[in-house]
Design a protein around this motif. Sequence first.
Motif, short mmCIF file in Angstrom:
data_model
loop_
_atom_site.label_atom_id
_atom_site.label_comp_id
_atom_site.label_asym_id
_atom_site.label_seq_id
_atom_site.Cartn_x
_atom_site.Cartn_y
_atom_site.Cartn_z
N ALA A 238 -6.89 59.98 65.72
CA ALA A 238 -7.51 61.01 66.55
C ALA A 238 -8.55 60.42 67.51
O ALA A 238 -8.64 60.83 68.67
N ARG A 239 -9.32 59.46 67.02
CA ARG A 239 -10.35 58.84 67.88
C ARG A 239 -9.71 58.11 69.06
O ARG A 239 -10.14 58.26 70.21
N GLU A 240 -8.68 57.33 68.79
CA GLU A 240 -8.01 56.56 69.84
C GLU A 240 -7.27 57.48 70.81
O GLU A 240 -7.29 57.28 72.03
N ARG A 241 -6.61 58.49 70.27
CA ARG A 241 -5.91 59.47 71.11
C ARG A 241 -6.88 60.14 72.08
O ARG A 241 -6.59 60.26 73.28
N ALA A 242 -8.03 60.58 71.58
CA ALA A 242 -9.00 61.27 72.44
C ALA A 242 -9.49 60.36 73.57
O ALA A 242 -9.61 60.79 74.73
N ALA A 243 -9.76 59.10 73.24
CA ALA A 243 -10.24 58.17 74.27
C ALA A 243 -9.17 57.90 75.32
O ALA A 243 -9.45 57.84 76.52
N LEU A 244 -7.91 57.72 74.87
CA LEU A 244 -6.82 57.48 75.82
C LEU A 244 -6.60 58.68 76.72
O LEU A 244 -6.50 58.54 77.95
N VAL A 245 -6.52 59.86 76.13
CA VAL A 245 -6.24 61.07 76.92
C VAL A 245 -7.37 61.34 77.91
O VAL A 245 -7.13 61.72 79.06
N GLU A 246 -8.61 61.12 77.50
CA GLU A 246 -9.74 61.35 78.39
C GLU A 246 -9.68 60.46 79.63
O GLU A 246 -10.04 60.89 80.74
N ARG A 247 -9.18 59.24 79.47
CA ARG A 247 -9.20 58.28 80.57
C ARG A 247 -7.87 58.21 81.34
O ARG A 247 -7.79 57.54 82.36
N TRP A 248 -6.84 58.86 80.84
CA TRP A 248 -5.52 58.77 81.45
C TRP A 248 -5.52 59.48 82.82
O TRP A 248 -6.00 60.60 82.94
N PRO A 249 -4.99 58.83 83.87
CA PRO A 249 -5.03 59.44 85.21
C PRO A 249 -4.12 60.65 85.33
O PRO A 249 -3.13 60.78 84.61
N ASP A 250 -4.46 61.53 86.27
CA ASP A 250 -3.63 62.71 86.51
C ASP A 250 -2.25 62.34 87.01
O ASP A 250 -1.26 62.99 86.66
N ALA A 251 -2.17 61.32 87.84
CA ALA A 251 -0.88 60.90 88.41
C ALA A 251 -0.78 59.38 88.31
O ALA A 251 -0.99 58.66 89.29
N PRO A 252 -0.46 58.84 87.14
CA PRO A 252 -0.42 57.39 86.97
C PRO A 252 0.65 56.74 87.85
O PRO A 252 1.78 57.20 87.91
N ALA A 253 0.25 55.69 88.53
CA ALA A 253 1.17 54.97 89.41
C ALA A 253 0.60 53.58 89.65
O ALA A 253 -0.60 53.34 89.47
N GLY A 254 1.46 52.67 90.05
CA GLY A 254 1.00 51.32 90.33
C GLY A 254 0.53 50.63 89.06
O GLY A 254 1.20 50.64 88.04
N ARG A 255 -0.64 50.05 89.14
CA ARG A 255 -1.22 49.32 88.00
C ARG A 255 -2.44 50.10 87.51
O ARG A 255 -3.47 50.13 88.17
N VAL A 256 -2.30 50.73 86.37
CA VAL A 256 -3.37 51.56 85.80
C VAL A 256 -4.24 50.68 84.90
O VAL A 256 -3.74 50.05 83.97
#
Length: 244
Positions: free
Chosen positions: A123-141
């Motif tokens: 849950a801790r790792e999921r929350a951190a990833l989701v919080e930082r994940w871009p709205d439209a990931p493209a290129g090199r994130v």
Amino acid sequence: MAEQDPETTEETGAPLEWPLDWHEGDMPYSRAFDDHFYCRSDGRLECGHVFLAGNDLPARWQRPGPFRIGELGFGTGLNLCETWRQWRITAPEGARLHFTSFERFPMARADIARALSRWPEIARERAALVERWPDAPAGRVEIALDEHVRLTVVCGAALDGLAREAEAFDAWYLDGFAPSRNPDMWSAALMAEVFRLAVPGGRFATYAAAGFVRRNLAAAGFAVERRPGFAGKREMLCGARPAA
């Protein structure tokens, strides 16, 4: 995830999103590839059995960082989250982890959150990833998950992405859709790039055990080992680039 092209609209030629179904509540299923994104019994435990144990982790990261992991197929981010969880518990003080994944069609934030919600352990790792994940990931994130752990997701065809990489990895997670459904993700050309981007003595692991996958890995230069698979699956593959 996938290497082949999705359907396109007739009007613009723009790619459509891969259609997802949801099985058993929160388990994503690709209709395009007729395959689940992870093992139906327990994808988190499968990650530990196949990718961490197959790469002799966490034992091999018991040294000053950085430790570099490469992955084919980011998917839901499950492998990242479970690896990060185990890293937090076992990595030596001051070590650094750089997790780089190659993903042609990155999932939306809401889908990642839903897919990972079935495991309270991450849950801790999921929350951190989701919080930082871009709205439209493209290129090199590029995402700093914490002061010691960095995530890079290279969006686009895996072969193109690997061809542009120069720095080798200590461990590889090979986690595309099943070889019978997505053979391009297990091609000889792609396995040769994985070998090029493995440090001497570096390892790989995969749930796959298809004969052509084993042959492509061996032809690339890896010493390939068969081990018992997860949850009753007869075999999985792992191995190493020779140290010299």
